[in-house]
Write an enzyme that holds these catalytic residues in place. Structure first.
Site, PDB file in Angstrom:
ATOM      1  N   LEU A 171      45.828 -15.123  22.739  1.00 15.42           N
ATOM      2  CA  LEU A 171      47.010 -14.236  23.011  1.00 15.42           C
ATOM      3  C   LEU A 171      47.608 -15.097  24.461  1.00 15.42           C
ATOM      4  O   LEU A 171      46.841 -15.170  25.356  1.00 15.42           O
ATOM      5  CB  LEU A 171      46.853 -12.873  23.094  1.00 15.42           C
ATOM      6  CG  LEU A 171      46.183 -12.064  21.952  1.00 15.42           C
ATOM      7  CD1 LEU A 171      46.139 -10.482  22.152  1.00 15.42           C
ATOM      8  CD2 LEU A 171      47.304 -12.460  20.651  1.00 15.42           C
ATOM      9  N   HIS A 213      53.030 -13.579  22.914  1.00 10.37           N
ATOM     10  CA  HIS A 213      52.650 -12.430  22.255  1.00 10.37           C
ATOM     11  C   HIS A 213      52.666 -11.120  22.648  1.00 10.37           C
ATOM     12  O   HIS A 213      53.129 -10.105  22.127  1.00 10.37           O
ATOM     13  CB  HIS A 213      51.055 -12.657  21.711  1.00 10.37           C
ATOM     14  CG  HIS A 213      50.561 -13.963  20.977  1.00 10.37           C
ATOM     15  ND1 HIS A 213      49.923 -14.842  21.610  1.00 10.37           N
ATOM     16  CD2 HIS A 213      50.989 -14.239  19.812  1.00 10.37           C
ATOM     17  CE1 HIS A 213      49.822 -15.879  20.664  1.00 10.37           C
ATOM     18  NE2 HIS A 213      50.427 -15.467  19.498  1.00 10.37           N
ATOM     19  N   GLN A 267      47.006 -22.246   6.112  1.00  5.49           N
ATOM     20  CA  GLN A 267      47.982 -22.769   6.844  1.00  5.49           C
ATOM     21  C   GLN A 267      47.517 -24.290   7.433  1.00  5.49           C
ATOM     22  O   GLN A 267      48.597 -24.679   8.118  1.00  5.49           O
ATOM     23  CB  GLN A 267      48.957 -21.809   7.670  1.00  5.49           C
ATOM     24  CG  GLN A 267      48.128 -21.318   8.680  1.00  5.49           C
ATOM     25  CD  GLN A 267      48.769 -20.385   9.549  1.00  5.49           C
ATOM     26  OE1 GLN A 267      48.988 -19.212   8.855  1.00  5.49           O
ATOM     27  NE2 GLN A 267      49.345 -20.472  10.600  1.00  5.49           N
ATOM     28  N   MET A 308      55.503 -21.122  25.467  1.00  5.33           N
ATOM     29  CA  MET A 308      54.455 -20.626  25.503  1.00  5.33           C
ATOM     30  C   MET A 308      53.672 -20.819  23.944  1.00  5.33           C
ATOM     31  O   MET A 308      54.464 -20.521  22.934  1.00  5.33           O
ATOM     32  CB  MET A 308      54.231 -19.263  26.026  1.00  5.33           C
ATOM     33  CG  MET A 308      54.210 -19.080  27.361  1.00  5.33           C
ATOM     34  SD  MET A 308      53.840 -17.530  27.965  1.00  5.33           S
ATOM     35  CE  MET A 308      53.964 -17.701  29.527  1.00  5.33           C
ATOM     36  N   SER A 329      49.615 -21.206  21.994  1.00  7.47           N
ATOM     37  CA  SER A 329      48.459 -21.116  22.057  1.00  7.47           C
ATOM     38  C   SER A 329      47.758 -22.541  22.114  1.00  7.47           C
ATOM     39  O   SER A 329      46.295 -22.812  22.785  1.00  7.47           O
ATOM     40  CB  SER A 329      47.562 -20.393  20.612  1.00  7.47           C
ATOM     41  OG  SER A 329      47.972 -19.158  20.655  1.00  7.47           O
TER      42      SER A 329
END
Length: 356
Positions: free
Chosen positions: A48, A52, A76, A218, A220
């Site tokens: 996160l 998020h 995916q 942003m 991950s």
């Protein structure tokens, strides 16, 4: 003032419930329904970041309860993509979520982040192991032609996996509203189409892209970049700024707008290619898209009033000669990092170059 309810007691984690089974999640959802509570849902794959957290804050403002899911969905990821390398950071995520729960608890004007759903793959795919092959077997949801464009061209199973897991999660949670980020713009279109075509009783809400201080969207995946690649990764946003400039000066034809972006990307790539291996950060251009803001159909000419979705993707290549003591990011700079971004191309009066 939002109605508060008492929730189940699976495993309590500082202000919210951590739930791993669909059965327990559905019991919680039923209690919320009987109490007259609305539920907002933020699906994530963990790791996160502030993007998020912004979605969770938005959901808490608009619902009585908020559920957050953390699940790294294998369907995916293509067969050539390393699922195992995706960051799994529950300890860090737990701290961030606990801080959010405390923040909401002290504000009577917002709802409550009540539940974190962390299912196993066996729970999510009960009939058979999920498949990542293009022609793989299994129960899948496909949304065409949206899923075969742009991201879908480079990652042919990606949106099949996204649509499938989102259908499962929405069937499990049955939220009044579900929240996604603008950064993953094509994903939002795929989910909206799925919700519409399958008559799902939920509203898809899209939150603004949250950017780092330097402007990088942003993600991950940013933790894999390191300092050298991170600086060069800003080229994608810089190319959008060039398009915004020529659009503000009156360019409307696709070829002029596209060339503005491509010329910027190509010039920076050329500079990097000329540097010594120990100093450069090479990248590949995947695509630049100039699409209708309602359909994501590619445009040959942009309407001045409606504007367009300007999106793109680049792949930051592995560092060729990492230096001792260099910040190379998670994984030591050994893997490629694929980055996407988008803006709404629009007339901004005197704010030429402004990126929303």
């Amino acid at each position: 003032m939002p109605i508060r309810i008492h929730t189940l007691k699976p495993r309590r984690v500082t202000g919210f419930n951590k739930v791993t089974s669909i059965q327990n999640l559905r019991q919680l959802r039923r209690r919320a329904l009987l109490a007259g509570n609305t539920v907002g849902f933020v699906p994530t794959m963990g790791a996160l970041h502030q993007g998020h957290l912004a979605l969770i804050r938005q959901a808490v403002r608009e619902n009585d309860q908020v559920y957050v899911s953390i699940y790294v969905n294998p369907t995916q990821f293509g067969v050539s993509e390393d699922l195992s390398s995706y960051p799994r950071t529950w300890d860090a995520d737990k701290i961030k979520l606990a801080a959010l729960a405390k923040e909401f608890k002290n504000n009577d004007r917002v709802g409550h982040m009540s539940t974190v759903f962390m299912p196993s793959t066996e729970e999510m795919y009960p009939s058979s192991p999920p498949s990542s092959e293009v022609d793989g077997q299994g129960s899948f949801v496909t949304i065409t032609p949206l899923s075969s464009r742009l991201e879908g061209t480079s990652r042919p199973v990606f949106f099949r996996g996204v649509a499938t897991v989102c259908m499962k999660l929405l069937n499990i949670v049955q939220p009044e509203r579900v929240y996604f980020g603008q950064k993953d713009i094509q994903q939002t279109f795929v989910v909206k189409r799925m919700v519409k075509d399958f008559h799902l009783n939920t509203e898809v809400r899209v939150g603004s892209t949250i950017r780092e201080q330097d402007g990088l969207a942003m993600s991950s995946r940013n933790i894999f970049l390191g300092e050298r690649r991170r600086k060069v990764a800003l080229v994608l946003l810089d190319s959008f700024k060039e398009v915004q400039k020529v659009f503000a000066r009156g360019a409307r034809k696709r070829r002029f707008l596209y060339n503005a972006a491509f010329d910027k990307l190509s010039s920076v790539e050329k500079v990097q290619r000329a540097l010594p291996r120990a100093k450069r950060a090479r990248f590949e251009i995947d695509y630049i898209s100039i699409a209708d803001p309602d359909t994501m159909d590619e445009l040959e000419e942009v309407n001045s009033e409606r504007g367009a979705i300007l999106s793109g993707a680049i792949k930051m290549l592995p560092l060729e000669e990492p230096q001792e003591g260099e910040d190379t990011g998670l994984g030591g700079g050994k893997s490629s990092v694929r980055l996407i971004d988008n803006i709404h191309l629009e007339l901004l009066s005197a704010k030429v170059g402004y990126i929303p």
